[in-house]
Write a protein that holds these residues in place. Structure first.
Motif, short mmCIF file in Angstrom:
data_model
loop_
_atom_site.label_atom_id
_atom_site.label_comp_id
_atom_site.label_asym_id
_atom_site.label_seq_id
_atom_site.Cartn_x
_atom_site.Cartn_y
_atom_site.Cartn_z
N GLU A 1 -2.45 7.77 7.69
CA GLU A 1 -2.70 7.68 6.35
C GLU A 1 -3.27 6.40 6.10
O GLU A 1 -3.81 6.07 4.75
N THR A 2 -3.21 5.55 7.04
CA THR A 2 -3.88 3.88 6.86
C THR A 2 -5.03 3.56 7.76
O THR A 2 -5.27 2.56 8.14
N SER A 3 -5.48 4.78 8.07
CA SER A 3 -6.47 4.43 9.22
C SER A 3 -7.94 3.67 8.63
O SER A 3 -8.49 2.78 9.22
N LEU B 1 -0.06 4.88 11.95
CA LEU B 1 -0.21 5.89 10.84
C LEU B 1 -1.69 6.52 10.42
O LEU B 1 -2.38 5.60 10.37
#
Length: 527
Positions: free
Chosen positions: A67-69, A65
């Motif tokens: 957005e969760t890096s 994902l």
């Protein structure tokens, strides 16, 4: 017969003395509050699963994902392990059945996972008695007497108890809250917490859990919020609960770091749930003709995509201070057949040498007779150390495409593999319908996950007309003929509950739509 002792809560299962003991008004009020507080979110997350599945059915391949890096690159640690969960070198699993629990707790393993999920056929009696058995084990009053008079009790030293509640997708049909079946996850978890959390803490342990079949970090967040609410309601310190998450879905593998992060104040580690993982791979890519696995026996832990997911699990866990627990060795010895036993011990040793060599801190076995062999392997790696979390495995750099590229070099679909899938599915579902969720089949300890692999492969092979290695396509007609042949070898439809097992298998394999879990339809056949 039904009973209502708490407003809006109805017990529609048989009211036995055991039910009366477990489902007190206070216990029912506790689990009902959990359900009312969290069930809407549970349903929303299940709907999100379906929405994602539609995209996979259209050909989308999932990945990490974006957005969760920041979580994946962040510097954070899970809470330190409690003293009785720091050394987990050998863990044994099994249903919350009385005699099996005693044998498992006495086995010499460090941890025993008492299972309300895939190893337990969720009959009303099994579910209720499982709660009583857990409570008795914690209080060390559990005993069992065989018909031949042999008596089983606990040793002075026993394994640490963890409990696996049922997954988010399941309900407990015998208890209704405001007219709808209660979440099975919250029912199993809530009753165990209500009955035992204070006692466990008083004994120097705590309420420890395994969490099954998570498909996203948002599902882990829901569990964490449930933990916080339950601890507050019971007046016990936050962080008393510890949970190990089974990474047994391909989507969970892509979010394992985020899952650990969401549970970081309650996290005890991750486990490579290999059999459900293979099932998840088949299920998520069921309609993708480019993502078809060969015979199940060829999908070993050394094929590239399985290797990628397990090595990444060790790296992620140790990076963040969590335990990495290897998968199940399903081979079981046979005390009446030395050759079978020798073969089982050899295969288990090879499997565990690989896992501890990869950096795992512990591993699973399915039978007490395997514990000494696996302890020997673990002790050779760990010595006096409780774990090997200092092995950070910084050499592991797994990409998302390595996880989702499920090609098995040299893999093939065979007549023997198709027959085995049919036979294992029939045998397991017959056992499950008879109330046994952990069945010894072909010298392997099978639970629902292996039956799920079997039936999902059959569905996918039929749906795509996959070719056997002899050139024949897998068709509905071929399946029907082989099903009858395999049924005949098992004694036919008149034996036990094979008629219903065959009926369920037909629904699973011949439906136009892929049915998400076999237990969703098979549960209707249970009392």
């Amino acid at each position: 017969m039904s009973q209502t002792t708490v407003a809006g809560v109805e017990v529609v299962g048989t009211i036995s003395p055991a039910v009366t003991e477990v489902l007190t008004p206070a216990a029912l009020a506790f689990v009902a509050t959990l359900h009312r507080t969290f069930n809407l979110r549970r349903l929303e997350l299940l709907a999100a699963r379906q929405a994602r599945q539609k995209r996979f059915d259209a050909g989308e391949i999932p990945g990490f994902l974006p957005e969760t890096s920041a979580i994946r690159t962040g510097d954070w640690q899970v809470a330190p392990a409690p003293a009785d969960l720091n050394d987990r070198r050998v863990e044994i699993t099994g249903p919350t059945e009385r005699k099996m629990m005693i044998n498992a707790l006495n086995s010499g393993a460090k941890v025993f996972m008492g299972d309300f999920e895939d190893a337990l056929s969720p009959t009303w009696d099994n579910v209720i008695m499982g709660q009583i058995n857990c409570s008795d084990a914690i209080r060390r009053t559990i005993s069992f007497e065989n018909p031949d008079g042999k008596r089983y009790t606990l040793n002075d030293t026993v394994a640490t108890l963890l409990v696996r509640p049922r997954g988010w997708h399941l309900v407990e049909k015998h208890v209704l809250v405001d007219g709808v079946p209660i979440s099975a996850s919250l029912f199993d978890f809530g009753l165990y917490m209500f009955r035992n959390a204070q006692e466990l803490l008083a004994r120097g342990s705590g309420p420890y859990f395994y969490l099954p079949k998570l498909e996203s970090h948002l599902e882990a967040r829901l569990w964490n919020d449930v933990f916080v609410a339950a601890q507050d309601a019971l007046g016990i310190p936050q962080g008393s609960i510890r949970a190990t998450v089974l990474i047994e879905t391909i989507l969970g593998a892509l979010e394992m770091e985020e899952i650990l992060y969401e549970l970081r104040d309650h996290a005890a580690g991750l486990n490579a749930g290999r059999w459900d993982y293979i099932f998840s791979v088949i299920k998520k890519f069921a309609r993708n003709e480019r993502q078809i696995l060969p015979d199940r026996a060829q999908v070993t832990m050394t094929v590239p995509f399985m290797r990628a997911y397990t090595e990444r699990m060790v790296h992620v866990c140790h990076k963040h201070g969590a335990h990495a627990i290897g998968g199940m060795a399903a081979f079981i010895p046979n005390r009446r057949d030395p050759i079978v036993t020798e073969n089982a011990l050899r295969k288990v040793r090879e499997d565990k040498l690989r896992e501890f060599g990869d950096g795992c801190d512990g591993t699973w076995v399915a039978h007490p007779d395997l514990v000494p062999t696996v302890l020997e392997v673990a002790n050779n790696y760990l010595g006096e150390r409780p774990n090997q979390k200092d092995r950070l495995r910084e050499d592991v750099q797994v990409t998302d495409s390595q996880i989702t590229d499920i090609n098995v070099p040299g893999g093939a679909i065979t007549d023997a593999g198709l027959r085995l899938n049919i036979s294992v599915a029939l045998q397991y579902m017959n056992a499950w319908l008879l109330g046994n969720g952990a069945a010894a089949i072909n010298n392997l300890m099978e639970d629902a996950a292996t039956a799920e692999i079997s039936r999902s492969q059959i569905w996918q092979w039929i749906h795509h007309g996959a070719a056997l290695d002899d050139g024949r396509p897998v068709t509905r007609e071929l399946y029907a003929r082989l099903r009858e042949e395999e049924l005949a070898k098992l004694g036919g439809r008149s034996v036990d509950r094979y008629a219903e097992a065959a009926e369920i298998l037909d629904k699973l394999c011949l439906s136009d739509d892929f049915i998400e879990f076999l237990t969703l339809i098979a549960y209707d056949y249970l009392d």
